[in-house]
Design a protein around this motif. Structure first.
Motif, mmCIF file in Angstrom:
data_model
loop_
_atom_site.group_PDB
_atom_site.id
_atom_site.type_symbol
_atom_site.label_atom_id
_atom_site.label_comp_id
_atom_site.label_asym_id
_atom_site.label_seq_id
_atom_site.Cartn_x
_atom_site.Cartn_y
_atom_site.Cartn_z
ATOM 1 N N TYR A 49 0.838 -1.274 0.120
ATOM 2 C CA TYR A 49 0.031 0.070 0.015
ATOM 3 C C TYR A 49 0.830 1.364 -0.061
ATOM 4 O O TYR A 49 0.397 2.189 0.447
ATOM 5 N N ALA A 107 -5.082 -0.551 3.857
ATOM 6 C CA ALA A 107 -5.018 -0.076 2.537
ATOM 7 C C ALA A 107 -5.657 1.404 2.286
ATOM 8 O O ALA A 107 -5.894 1.758 1.158
ATOM 9 N N TYR A 111 -4.233 5.785 7.347
ATOM 10 C CA TYR A 111 -3.408 4.766 7.181
ATOM 11 C C TYR A 111 -2.832 4.511 8.534
ATOM 12 O O TYR A 111 -2.475 5.437 9.493
#
Length: 172
Positions: A49, A107, A111
């Motif tokens: 990610y 993801a 975050y």
């Protein structure tokens, strides 16, 4: 039985105790609670990610970052597994104006990041001031209501210590 006269030190002790309580209330939101953890592996690996971006604002003593990604999105990155008033040994702090390569563990925004990931500072850039209504580099004041209560209790403690307990005759 003769009436016992109160000690002249009693108002000072009460005032001191109230002042200490005030100081504790005032300083509580300024100190994060400590918790301990450690990284499971020696070298961090990249994240599926990963993205790059510039930190435009921080909060939680630098552990919560507002980031403008190179893709043009504004996202939030949490550099701690704890919350606003906690700290761990794996916390990552961010600098406003820092350009980072982020390697979060999830993801989507917000975050989750920490000191065990491969996130790294790439450089520093000048960041324009935030738009109206956007968070600032320092974020919001920590616990303004609790600080006000602490200051009030401190002032009462000083008053009691200097003037004596209300309702008592002077010198008694």
């Amino acid at each position: 039985m003769p009436e016992r006269l109160p000690s002249p030190v009693a108002p000072l002790v009460v005032g001191l105790l109230v002042a200490v309580l005030g100081l504790l209330l005032w300083s509580a939101p300024l100190r994060p609670a400590l918790a301990y953890a450690s990284c499971a592996s020696g070298s961090p690996s990249g994240s599926p990610y990963a993205f790059t971006g510039i930190v435009t604002a921080t909060d939680w003593q630098g552990r919560l970052a507002t980031v403008r990604t190179d893709a043009g999105q504004t996202v939030t990155v949490r550099g701690t597994p704890g919350g606003k008033n906690s700290a761990t040994s794996v916390d990552r702090s961010y600098e406003v104006g820092g350009r980072y390569e982020f390697h979060p563990v999830n993801a989507s925004s917000p975050y989750e990041d920490n000191d065990c990931t491969a996130t790294r500072l790439l450089g520093r850039v000048a960041v324009p001031p935030p738009a109206e209504g956007q968070p600032t580099a320092g974020g919001q004041p920590k616990g303004p209501g609790l600080i006000a209560i602490g200051v009030l209790v401190l002032a009462i403690g000083v008053y009691i210590g200097r003037r004596g307990i209300p309702g008592r005759a002077p010198g008694r």
